[in-house]
Write an enzyme that holds these catalytic residues in place. Sequence first.
Site, mmCIF file in Angstrom:
data_model
loop_
_atom_site.group_PDB
_atom_site.id
_atom_site.type_symbol
_atom_site.label_atom_id
_atom_site.label_comp_id
_atom_site.label_asym_id
_atom_site.label_seq_id
_atom_site.Cartn_x
_atom_site.Cartn_y
_atom_site.Cartn_z
ATOM 1 C CG HIS A 64 108.306 63.273 6.351
ATOM 2 N ND1 HIS A 64 108.255 62.594 7.191
ATOM 3 C CD2 HIS A 64 107.744 64.303 6.889
ATOM 4 C CE1 HIS A 64 106.806 62.853 7.616
ATOM 5 N NE2 HIS A 64 106.892 63.544 6.929
ATOM 6 C CG ASP A 66 113.817 62.070 8.297
ATOM 7 O OD1 ASP A 66 113.103 62.305 7.865
ATOM 8 O OD2 ASP A 66 114.175 61.272 9.281
ATOM 9 C CG HIS A 142 106.083 58.029 7.992
ATOM 10 N ND1 HIS A 142 105.824 57.842 9.105
ATOM 11 C CD2 HIS A 142 106.792 59.057 7.149
ATOM 12 C CE1 HIS A 142 106.694 58.633 9.306
ATOM 13 N NE2 HIS A 142 107.205 59.086 8.274
ATOM 14 C CG ASP A 213 110.081 57.171 8.228
ATOM 15 O OD1 ASP A 213 111.813 56.813 8.603
ATOM 16 O OD2 ASP A 213 110.197 58.623 8.645
HETATM 17 ZN ZN LIG Z 1 109.274 60.995 7.979
#
Ligand SMILES: [Zn+2]
EC number: 3.1.26.11
Length: 313
Positions: A64, A66, A142, A213
């Site tokens: 992801h 971020d 996740h 995450d």
């Molecule tokens: Zn994530």
Amino acid sequence: MSLHLTVLGCHSATPRVNAYPTAQYLEINNRHFLIDCGEGTQRQMRKYKVGFSKINHIFISHLHGDHFFGLVGLIATFGILNREKELHIYGPKGIKEATTIQLKVSKSWTKYPIIFHELESKESQLIFEDDKVSVKTIPLNHRIYTNGFLFTEKPKLRKLHIENIQQYDEIETCDFHNIKAGKDFTLSTGEIVSNEELTIDPPKPLSFAFCSDTEYKPDIVPIIKNVDLLYHEATFLKDREDLCDKTKHSTAEQAAYIANQANANKLIIGHYSSRYKNINDFKVEAQTVFKNTELAEAGKRYSTNSFPVEILN
Ligand SMILES: [Zn+2]
């Protein structure tokens, strides 16, 4: 033995002034690691004086943006800085393709070697080891394939108990290596002096677990049992546990349950959703379950001895 963690960014994906996505700099037993590399990581490294040339190993939890959109920029900057040393990148399968396509189309090929270690196992595995530190994956759950990472110091040699050793004239300096390695000593009479008498325990190896995450996943507890310092994401408060189910994130309370079950020494939480205005609410919620909780904050450096927190800016 030492462990220092500098938080470079600790917010979730939505861009905001002065809120950087995930990146952490770990110094453990004289090794220097970058963990995740969200946008703006280079700037944060500059701001908090993280030496670019010290980073030889980068661990990316998942793809992801971020958590890794800062990576290609950092790789290009290493090139501008005339880096020659190898760079090792550990991350999910696909990270090599995602990175090299950007380097290719921007004609930013590096002169230094980049070695990708692509991960796809759903079991915990040893992915790095040298004489100072080992790193294992912590499989997380996740929306896409994600790992946390457990960094552990290698056990040190035993320490000499000099007073006791001096009781035996036959023990010489050249014997110290074997004694430190845990061996007993045999006297010329045949009598055995136990290693326990000649040495004392070395300091316990320190460890840091980075749990990126993930939904609440208590089956990671055996992997991180008795960890000294645990970072665990806490994107939501328990009032929005429904969003955790949907987005596969954790609440502050769930992060604290993990810390509690793992018997962690200290918990740091971060990756706060931008919907919350008062970050301190995360600490209050986590501390109802696990008292020794700190909020991640960019520029904070956490050290293991007594866990003092330094503010770097
Ligand atoms: Zn994530």
